[in-house]
Design a protein around this motif. Structure first.
Motif, mmCIF file in Angstrom:
data_model
loop_
_atom_site.group_PDB
_atom_site.id
_atom_site.type_symbol
_atom_site.label_atom_id
_atom_site.label_comp_id
_atom_site.label_asym_id
_atom_site.label_seq_id
_atom_site.Cartn_x
_atom_site.Cartn_y
_atom_site.Cartn_z
ATOM 1 N N ILE A 7 24.060 24.168 11.290
ATOM 2 C CA ILE A 7 23.193 25.344 10.724
ATOM 3 C C ILE A 7 22.564 24.882 9.746
ATOM 4 O O ILE A 7 23.172 24.814 8.546
ATOM 5 N N GLU A 8 20.966 24.719 9.871
ATOM 6 C CA GLU A 8 20.225 24.350 8.462
ATOM 7 C C GLU A 8 20.081 25.554 7.893
ATOM 8 O O GLU A 8 19.497 26.605 8.094
ATOM 9 N N LEU A 9 20.322 25.617 6.707
ATOM 10 C CA LEU A 9 20.082 26.930 5.731
ATOM 11 C C LEU A 9 18.914 26.565 4.726
ATOM 12 O O LEU A 9 18.732 25.435 4.128
ATOM 13 N N LEU A 10 18.194 27.677 4.267
ATOM 14 C CA LEU A 10 17.327 27.527 3.289
ATOM 15 C C LEU A 10 18.090 28.223 1.910
ATOM 16 O O LEU A 10 19.082 28.739 2.075
ATOM 17 N N ARG A 44 27.551 23.492 -3.645
ATOM 18 C CA ARG A 44 28.356 22.285 -4.336
ATOM 19 C C ARG A 44 27.875 21.051 -3.718
ATOM 20 O O ARG A 44 27.613 19.963 -4.523
ATOM 21 N N ALA A 45 28.083 20.680 -2.418
ATOM 22 C CA ALA A 45 27.783 19.310 -1.954
ATOM 23 C C ALA A 45 26.537 19.505 -0.972
ATOM 24 O O ALA A 45 26.323 18.350 -0.255
ATOM 25 N N GLY A 46 26.000 20.441 -0.884
ATOM 26 C CA GLY A 46 24.858 20.616 0.042
ATOM 27 C C GLY A 46 24.907 20.918 1.403
ATOM 28 O O GLY A 46 24.381 21.152 2.300
ATOM 29 N N GLU A 47 26.534 20.936 1.989
ATOM 30 C CA GLU A 47 26.824 21.419 2.985
ATOM 31 C C GLU A 47 28.284 21.592 2.904
ATOM 32 O O GLU A 47 29.093 21.330 2.186
ATOM 33 N N ALA A 48 28.915 22.593 4.099
ATOM 34 C CA ALA A 48 30.187 22.914 4.198
ATOM 35 C C ALA A 48 30.485 23.178 5.696
ATOM 36 O O ALA A 48 29.855 23.646 6.537
ATOM 37 N N LEU A 56 29.013 23.531 10.984
ATOM 38 C CA LEU A 56 28.497 22.577 9.630
ATOM 39 C C LEU A 56 27.279 23.465 9.022
ATOM 40 O O LEU A 56 26.333 23.727 9.753
ATOM 41 N N TYR A 57 27.425 24.149 7.891
ATOM 42 C CA TYR A 57 26.234 24.636 7.260
ATOM 43 C C TYR A 57 25.658 23.763 6.325
ATOM 44 O O TYR A 57 26.367 23.129 5.514
ATOM 45 N N ARG A 58 24.276 23.405 6.302
ATOM 46 C CA ARG A 58 23.927 22.365 5.602
ATOM 47 C C ARG A 58 22.469 22.937 5.013
ATOM 48 O O ARG A 58 21.588 23.582 5.669
ATOM 49 N N LEU A 59 22.210 22.607 3.820
ATOM 50 C CA LEU A 59 20.966 23.246 3.096
ATOM 51 C C LEU A 59 19.943 22.166 3.902
ATOM 52 O O LEU A 59 20.090 21.040 4.095
#
Length: 69
Positions: A7-10, A44-48, A56-59
């Motif tokens: 999942i790409e997040l803003l 913190r890491a740009g993803e979790a 996976l949740y990622r900026l």
């Protein structure tokens, strides 16, 4: 149950602490048939990655959370 989706997040999708909860509406999950709610620190890491379902949740590229250092 393993979705293994990304999942790409803003930055605006993150809460004030820089995280999200899973299950999350953006992951198209139904709360009634999912795992317990868990907090994931994305900033913190740009993803979790969710330990329950593997989502996976990622900026998104170019997105930044908080002040620049």
């Amino acid at each position: 149950m393993s979705t293994s989706s990304t999942i790409e997040l803003l930055a605006t999708d993150l809460n004030a602490q820089g995280g999200v909860y899973c299950p999350n509406p953006k992951a198209d999950m139904k709360l009634w048939n999912s795992h317990p709610k868990v907090y994931l620190d994305v900033a913190r890491a740009g993803e979790a990655k969710c330990p329950y379902c593997g989502t996976l949740y990622r900026l998104k590229a170019g997105e930044h959370f908080g002040a620049s250092h």
